[in-house]
Design a protein around this motif. Structure first.
Motif, PDB file in Angstrom:
ATOM      1  N   LEU A   1       5.790  -0.864  -0.712  1.00  0.00           N
ATOM      2  CA  LEU A   1       4.538  -1.023   0.007  1.00  0.00           C
ATOM      3  C   LEU A   1       4.481  -0.079   1.206  1.00  0.00           C
TER       4      LEU A   1
ATOM      5  N   VAL B   1       9.861  -4.775  -2.415  1.00  0.00           N
ATOM      6  CA  VAL B   1       8.432  -4.845  -2.108  1.00  0.00           C
ATOM      7  C   VAL B   1       8.150  -4.146  -0.784  1.00  0.00           C
ATOM      8  N   SER B   2       8.972  -4.414   0.214  1.00  0.00           N
ATOM      9  CA  SER B   2       8.782  -3.812   1.524  1.00  0.00           C
ATOM     10  C   SER B   2       8.850  -2.290   1.450  1.00  0.00           C
TER      11      SER B   2
ATOM     12  N   LEU C   1      -0.443  -5.271  -3.306  1.00  0.00           N
ATOM     13  CA  LEU C   1       0.228  -6.531  -2.990  1.00  0.00           C
ATOM     14  C   LEU C   1      -0.594  -7.749  -3.390  1.00  0.00           C
TER      15      LEU C   1
END
Length: 169
Positions: A26, A22-23, A127
């Motif tokens: 994103l 995710v990091s 997100l």
């Protein structure tokens, strides 16, 4: 004294992989949006956003470096690039001539106002749309707890600089 673990549980490993994925995804999307909308790097955006949030639009370079978890020399370079574009100005601190203060300019505020709508839209789309308000509350609590733990023993770039005693001290 507790033993250092030599492995992770399947749940821990899954959480770690999900967090890093995710990091990374994103960050990539946000960096692209910042470049496209304002010709800013992620660090430059963080620097401008922190200055924009400061009460008087000014912060010491060391406080900026501590806040964005970036090396002081790297942040000096980024601030120099922003200053060349007229988005910030740097000057010696009136309280401590050894410190440099960075202030956001009107042009810097204009770039922020141009970048923020797309930045907010990207965060929502990438997100927050997949999460309930409760999920977001829980995510904020969990990541805040992790950040607090990491800041208890931070890397040098995230550690507040110790000030040398002055003659007045």
């Amino acid at each position: 004294m507790s033993e250092t673990p030599t492995s992770l549980t399947a749940t821990q490993l899954g959480a770690y992989f999900a967090f890093t994925e995710v990091s990374s995804l994103l960050r990539h999307a946000v960096e692209k949006q910042l470049r496209d909308a304002g010709d800013l790097s992620y660090v430059q955006f963080q620097l401008l956003a922190r200055l924009g949030d400061a009460a008087d639009g000014r912060l010491r370079m060391t406080d900026l470096a501590d806040g964005v978890v970036y090396s002081r020399s790297g942040l000096t370079y980024q601030a120099q690039l922003l200053e060349t574009r007229g988005l910030v100005v740097r000057s010696p601190s009136v309280e401590d001539e050894r410190s440099i203060v960075v202030a956001i300019t009107e042009a810097g505020r204009e770039v922020l106002s141009t970048v923020f709508p797309g930045h907010i839209a990207a965060l929502h789309e990438l997100l927050f749309v997949a999460l309930s308000d409760g999920d977001v509350d829980e995510l904020g609590r969990i990541l805040g707890q992790a950040a607090e733990h990491l800041r208890a023993n931070p890397p040098r770039s995230a550690a507040p600089r110790r000030r040398k005693p002055t003659a007045a001290s």
